[in-house]
Scaffold this active site. Structure first.
Site, PDB file in Angstrom:
ATOM      1  N   ASP A  24      41.303  36.896  41.747  1.00 39.69           N
ATOM      2  CA  ASP A  24      42.631  36.973  41.893  1.00 39.69           C
ATOM      3  C   ASP A  24      42.976  38.012  40.978  1.00 39.69           C
ATOM      4  OD1 ASP A  24      44.951  36.566  43.116  1.00 39.69           O
ATOM      5  OD2 ASP A  24      45.504  34.714  41.784  1.00 39.69           O
ATOM      6  N   GLY A  25      44.060  38.754  41.197  1.00 37.53           N
ATOM      7  CA  GLY A  25      44.994  39.659  40.399  1.00 37.53           C
ATOM      8  C   GLY A  25      44.795  41.015  40.674  1.00 37.53           C
ATOM      9  N   HIS A  41      42.907  46.261  45.498  1.00 34.08           N
ATOM     10  CA  HIS A  41      41.732  45.536  46.425  1.00 34.08           C
ATOM     11  C   HIS A  41      40.281  46.656  46.100  1.00 34.08           C
ATOM     12  CE1 HIS A  41      44.264  42.625  47.409  1.00 34.08           C
ATOM     13  NE2 HIS A  41      45.069  43.414  48.159  1.00 34.08           N
ATOM     14  N   LEU A 135      18.892  36.351  44.534  1.00 27.46           N
ATOM     15  CA  LEU A 135      20.404  35.797  44.491  1.00 27.46           C
ATOM     16  C   LEU A 135      20.862  35.335  45.843  1.00 27.46           C
ATOM     17  CD1 LEU A 135      22.975  35.486  42.572  1.00 27.46           C
ATOM     18  CD2 LEU A 135      23.372  37.642  43.239  1.00 27.46           C
TER      19      LEU A 135
HETATM   20  C1  IPE Z   1      43.261  32.985  46.040  1.00 24.32           C
HETATM   21  O1  IPE Z   1      44.142  33.954  45.802  1.00 24.32           O
HETATM   22  C2  IPE Z   1      42.479  33.590  47.512  1.00 24.32           C
HETATM   23  C3  IPE Z   1      41.300  34.829  47.025  1.00 24.32           C
HETATM   24  C4  IPE Z   1      41.168  35.186  45.811  1.00 24.32           C
HETATM   25  C5  IPE Z   1      40.698  35.114  48.228  1.00 24.32           C
HETATM   26  P1  IPE Z   1      45.549  33.913  46.406  1.00 24.32           P
HETATM   27  O2  IPE Z   1      46.283  35.186  45.598  1.00 24.32           O
HETATM   28  O3  IPE Z   1      45.660  33.968  47.816  1.00 24.32           O
HETATM   29  O4  IPE Z   1      46.277  32.624  45.797  1.00 24.32           O
HETATM   30  P2  IPE Z   1      47.731  31.953  45.611  1.00 24.32           P
HETATM   31  O5  IPE Z   1      48.387  32.411  46.643  1.00 24.32           O
HETATM   32  O6  IPE Z   1      48.152  32.544  44.207  1.00 24.32           O
HETATM   33  O7  IPE Z   1      47.418  30.537  45.326  1.00 24.32           O
HETATM   34  C1  IPE Z   2      43.126  38.558  45.031  1.00 26.84           C
HETATM   35  O1  IPE Z   2      44.104  39.437  44.608  1.00 26.84           O
HETATM   36  C2  IPE Z   2      42.530  39.418  46.584  1.00 26.84           C
HETATM   37  C3  IPE Z   2      42.903  38.471  47.795  1.00 26.84           C
HETATM   38  C4  IPE Z   2      43.449  37.563  47.578  1.00 26.84           C
HETATM   39  C5  IPE Z   2      42.606  39.155  49.112  1.00 26.84           C
HETATM   40  P1  IPE Z   2      45.527  39.330  44.878  1.00 26.84           P
HETATM   41  O2  IPE Z   2      45.867  40.237  46.104  1.00 26.84           O
HETATM   42  O3  IPE Z   2      45.804  37.912  45.235  1.00 26.84           O
HETATM   43  O4  IPE Z   2      46.200  39.896  43.770  1.00 26.84           O
HETATM   44  P2  IPE Z   2      47.664  39.392  43.135  1.00 26.84           P
HETATM   45  O5  IPE Z   2      47.285  37.841  42.864  1.00 26.84           O
HETATM   46  O6  IPE Z   2      48.698  39.571  44.005  1.00 26.84           O
HETATM   47  O7  IPE Z   2      47.825  40.061  42.034  1.00 26.84           O
HETATM   48 MG    MG Z   3      46.527  36.375  44.199  1.00 25.90          MG
END
Ligand code: IPE
Ligand code: IPE
Ligand code: MG
Length: 255
Positions: A24-25, A41, A135
């Site tokens: 995430d992030g 991404h 793996l």
């Molecule tokens: C969780 O991240 C899903 C993935 C990393 C694929 P999100 O960004 O979708 O989660 P929430 O919405 O903050 O809970």
């Molecule tokens: C995780 O990063 C990737 C996916 C959920 C596909 P995010 O797109 O959720 O990034 P943030 O949380 O908005 O920073």
């Molecule tokens: Mg996110």
């Protein structure tokens, strides 16, 4: 078949056998740099490469990455389509490299919603790498923990229609062979990057006794050193599985 942690206490290991990560992030990483979310991404895919390499080097047997949740369809259509496109390109470019490195690829989730090209690449990538054993890299795509439990229950009752009628309680372990990750042990270590402290419908069943590790680091900045930090924390944990500390220190010789 692997042990269910609520039925049998798994053997403890210094190197986690299975690491599961919520990556995430990406969006925030891009935003901090005044870049479009897609840039985050893209960098996220690079971080995946680095972490897969590190996992192989450290002797981790199973790495499971949450790439797209069943709730991520709620995002703006253009972001969803960019993510699909990145997934497609990654499959096109990476599968051969995974195979060269002895990595088995698996994709879990309801893939029926993906377009035909993606489904084709998943099928051919899984088939090509099926016998690799260095793996097992699992990509969770259109995956939801609730979906997983529901589909496992459906499969169980499809195979044992008599169980629906006899009114006997459902043994939770009966679902285990039907869960999407039935080929893997339960995760030893769960990592979530990006600062949120939640599971976001990831592996609800499988995380029953997983050690959790959260970091504020954004996914594109995650690397081998960050993985090592998580593993170091994991090594300090006492995995009791419901027992007392004393029992863990001096396990009974008879069951
Ligand atoms: C969780 O991240 C899903 C993935 C990393 C694929 P999100 O960004 O979708 O989660 P929430 O919405 O903050 O809970
Ligand atoms: C995780 O990063 C990737 C996916 C959920 C596909 P995010 O797109 O959720 O990034 P943030 O949380 O908005 O920073
Ligand atoms: Mg996110």
């Amino acid at each position: 078949m692997f042990t269910s942690s609520t039925r049998e206490i798994p053997e403890n290991r210094d190197v986690p056998r299975h690491v599961a990560i919520i990556m995430d992030g990406n969006g925030r990483w891009a935003k901090q740099r005044l870049l479009p979310r897609v840039a985050g991404h893209r960098r996220g895919v690079e971080a995946v490469r680095a972490v897969v390499r590190a996992a192989v080097d450290r002797g981790i047997g199973y790495l499971t990455l949450f790439a797209f949740s069943s709730e991520n369809w709620r995002r703006p259509a253009d972001e969803v389509s960019i993510l699909m496109d990145l997934f497609l390109r990654a499959l096109e470019v990476e599968v051969a490299k995974l195979h060269d490195n002895g990595i088995r690829l698996k994709v879990v989730g309801d893939t029926s919603r993906f377009d035909e090209r993606i489904r084709g690449l998943i099928a051919s990538g899984e088939a090509l790498t099926a016998t690799n054993s260095r793996l097992t890299l699992t990509i969770a795509a259109n995956y939801g923990g609730r979906w997983d439990i529901a589909q496992a229950a459906r499969m169980h009752y499809r195979r044992h229609p008599e169980a629906l009628a006899d009114g006997a309680p459902l043994d939770p372990d009966a679902l285990v062979p039907h869960l999407a990750l039935a080929y893997a042990p339960e995760p030893d270590l769960f990592i979530r990057t990006g600062g949120e402290k939640r599971v976001s419908n990831f592996l609800l069943w499988q995380l029953a006794y997983t050690e959790l590790w959260f970091t504020d680091r954004l996914w594109p900045d995650f690397d081998a050193a960050a993985l090592d930090e998580a593993i170091a924390s994991y090594r300090t944990r006492e995995r009791r599985y419901g027992r007392t500390s004393e029992q863990v220190a001096a396990p009974a010789t008879s069951p």
